[in-house]
Design an enzyme around this catalytic site. Structure first.
Site, short mmCIF file in Angstrom:
data_model
loop_
_atom_site.label_atom_id
_atom_site.label_comp_id
_atom_site.label_asym_id
_atom_site.label_seq_id
_atom_site.Cartn_x
_atom_site.Cartn_y
_atom_site.Cartn_z
N HIS A 196 3.57 -9.34 -13.14
CA HIS A 196 4.13 -9.71 -12.86
C HIS A 196 6.04 -9.19 -13.77
CE1 HIS A 196 1.91 -14.00 -12.72
NE2 HIS A 196 3.04 -12.80 -10.78
N CYS A 496 -0.54 1.69 3.12
CA CYS A 496 0.05 0.16 3.43
C CYS A 496 -0.44 0.24 0.79
CB CYS A 496 -0.60 -0.49 4.01
SG CYS A 496 -2.71 -0.95 3.35
#
Ligand code: PEP
Ligand code: MG
Length: 575
Positions: A196, A496
């Site tokens: 985060h 990706c």
């Protein structure tokens, strides 16, 4: 304890992992967390226990309220992250047992320390997304502790735009509290590329380097230069070095801001830069960026809170949006439920090791009806957007590990007129890539999982970030194996995982021969500028050199030495 070690070592380099780019010259400011709470202590008399319980709840209310207030001042993903911390403060998973401890005579401090401590251990054992929340829990524990002691919550030290805030670990609420312009940069010892703190720092545009294991040698006030592109801190930098680095960063910023695609190498070889998306907001963000399409649509993230499976019609209307926006330039991934992203309607019973359990296509092939309904919805979304035949969208399966799975998946996809591919993220698939490539029409390498499974290290563990560093040569060699297999079979290959947004790794991948790189839309201009710096043959040489590395730091050093030499040579030729 931390302020030891460094004297006046000029230009001493501390290596970490680059998270948010930018160069800042400033001075070190340490952020220290509050004292640990006791985890034991039965001292409260029976008569005083109701009041103790009330004291506990008052502290929880105060912390929740202050986080809620903080989230109101914020926007986007930062606000979401802080709002999710509010839920943690009142999570019955720890609050219920803490109430029982207090009723049995523990102090509110001891009960909080005891139960949040147990909760942290539990989440760490569970790993994945759960383990990522432990930094947030530690932060909440500190905040409650201070409230219980009648103090305000942990305050950030006084900061200016030339402060380099350093810490063992930071919680999102810590940096969300600072305005992007009131701190120069951030460096931490612990913290991953996907945690985060990284998400928030990226949104606020604060240069950030993590994994600086010897950060503790920097005393408070040390003059330092943080380089968020190369992932390093230079202690006591010379004036000449500071001037050079700041000037070159400024030139670089101007280039990034002016960049408007298309991406190509200096000698004009086009590279497709694509967006990773997960919902309408990110699809819109991708539309506003110079991308050639969508390289990864994480469909499971659209349905994370749903308790029942969305109907084919409901799914089709979401998929139609991405097809309307990007036509056939979309690779959509079928549900990657399980592990750190469990979907209520697509999960199996509790598992000891969910990252190694029923996940992704394993669930889809066990419950084929679920997979078939999603493929029907994708086909319907494509039909509504007018895509068919050669224009059909690409569909790829996550967590493929056996050739037979790829074959079955490809058959189901082709039956619906769609183009089948796989995400290569399990080492078994990378090792046997050529056989897999004969079954499908394209592949995309999911480096986040590929590195975690290659190194046997949880990708979201803040403690294992050195092992899950995408520069680990074992991971790079597997990526190269996949790229060469795809080339041999004449099939397109993309990357990706998060590593595609590291400008230097992007250069390495292009040198290996990938056709496209897919990343968070806001990373695209930085990678676009990096690719324009040198010719394709340089990237090819670079890739070969980096593949010889013995470790992640070594691989990075090879890359930076390679470019330094190249620059030197070209400068001399110009003179
Ligand atoms: C990956 O593993 O690299 C990937 C792109 O998939 P996710 O991050 O969604 O697991
Ligand atoms: Mg993955």
């Amino acid at each position: 304890m931390r302020n030891t070690g460094l004297t006046n070592d000029q230009n001493r380099v501390l290596q970490g992992i680059a998270v948010v780019p930018g160069v800042v010259n400033g001075s070190v400011v340490w952020f220290r967390h509050g004292p640990e709470l006791p985890r034991r202590g039965y001292r409260v008399k029976v008569a005083d226990r109701p009041a103790e319980l009330e004291r506990f709840h008052t502290a929880l209310d105060e912390v929740s309220e202050s986080l809620r207030e903080q989230s109101k001042q914020l926007t986007g993903v930062t606000a979401d992250v802080i709002r999710s911390s509010v839920y943690l403060v009142t999570d019955r998973g720890w609050v219920g047992p803490a109430e029982r401890d207090i009723t049995a005579g523990m102090t509110a401090e001891a009960a909080t320390g005891h139960q949040i401590g147990r909760f942290i251990e539990l989440l760490e054992r569970r790993g994945g997304f759960a383990a990522e929340r432990t930094a947030d829990l530690r932060d909440i524990r500190d905040r409650i502790a201070r409230r219980l002691q009648g103090l305000e919550e942990p305050e950030l030290p006084k900061l200016t735009s030339s402060s380099i805030l350093v810490a063992d670990e930071l919680a999102p609420a810590d940096i969300a509290a600072i305005d992007a312009h009131s701190v120069g940069a951030i460096a931490t010892i612990r913290g991953g590329l996907t945690g985060h703190i990284a998400v928030v720092a990226r949104q606020l545009g604060i240069p950030y380097v993590t994994g600086v294991t010897d950060l503790t040698v920097l005393p408070e006030g040390t003059s330092a230069l943080l380089d968020g592109v190369r992932g390093l801190i230079i202690a006591n930098p010379s004036t000449v070095m500071v001037e050079q680095r700041l000037a070159s960063d400024e030139r670089h910023r101007e280039q990034v801001e002016a960049w408007n695609g298309p991406a190509q190498t200096r000698d004009g070889v086009h590279v497709h830069l694509l967006a990773n998306v997960q919902d309408e907001n990110t699809i819109d963000e991708a539309r506003r960026t110079e991308v050639d399409g969508v390289g990864l649509f994480r469909t499971e993230l659209c349905f994370i809170g749903h308790s029942t499976e969305p109907s084919v019609d409901e799914q089709a209307s979401i998929y139609e949006k991405v097809f309307q926006a990007f036509k056939n330039r979309v690779a959509i991934r079928t549900l990657d439920s399980g592990s750190d992203k469990p979907l209520k309607f697509a999960q199996t019973s509790r598992e000891e090791n969910p990252a190694l359990g029923m996940r992704g296509v394993r669930i889809g092939l066990q419950n084929e009806e679920l997979l078939i309904r999603q493929l029907d919805a994708i086909a319907e979304g494509a039909r509504r957007a007018g895509l068919s035949g050669d224009d059909a969208p690409k569909v790829m399966a996550p967590m493929i590990s056996r050739v037979s799975e790829a074959r079955r998946f490809a058959a189901l996809v082709r039956e619906r007129g769609l183009i089948p591919g796989i995400v290569v993220e399990v080492p078994a698939t990378a090792i046997m890539a050529e056989m897999f490539m004969r079954e499908v029409d394209f592949c995309s390498i999911g480096t986040n999982d590929l590195i975690q499974y290659t190194m046997a290290a949880d990708r979201l563990s803040a403690d294992l970030f050195e092992l899950t560093d995408p520069w680990q040569p074992a991971g790079l060699r597997l990526i190269n194996t996949v790229v060469q297999a795809a080339k041999k079979c004449g099939k397109p290959v993309s990357i990706c995982g998060e590593s595609a947004s590291d400008p230097y790794l992007a250069q390495v991948f292009v040198g290996m021969g990938v056709d496209s790189l897919s990343m968070a839309p806001n990373a695209v201009p930085e990678v676009g500028v990096a690719l324009e710096k040198w010719d394709m043959r340089h990237y090819q040489d670079l890739a070969q050199e980096v593949l010889k590395a013995e470790g992640a730091h070594h691989a990075r050093r090879i890359a930076s030495d390679y470019f330094a030499q190249l620059k030197d040579m070209e400068d001399r030729m110009e003179d």
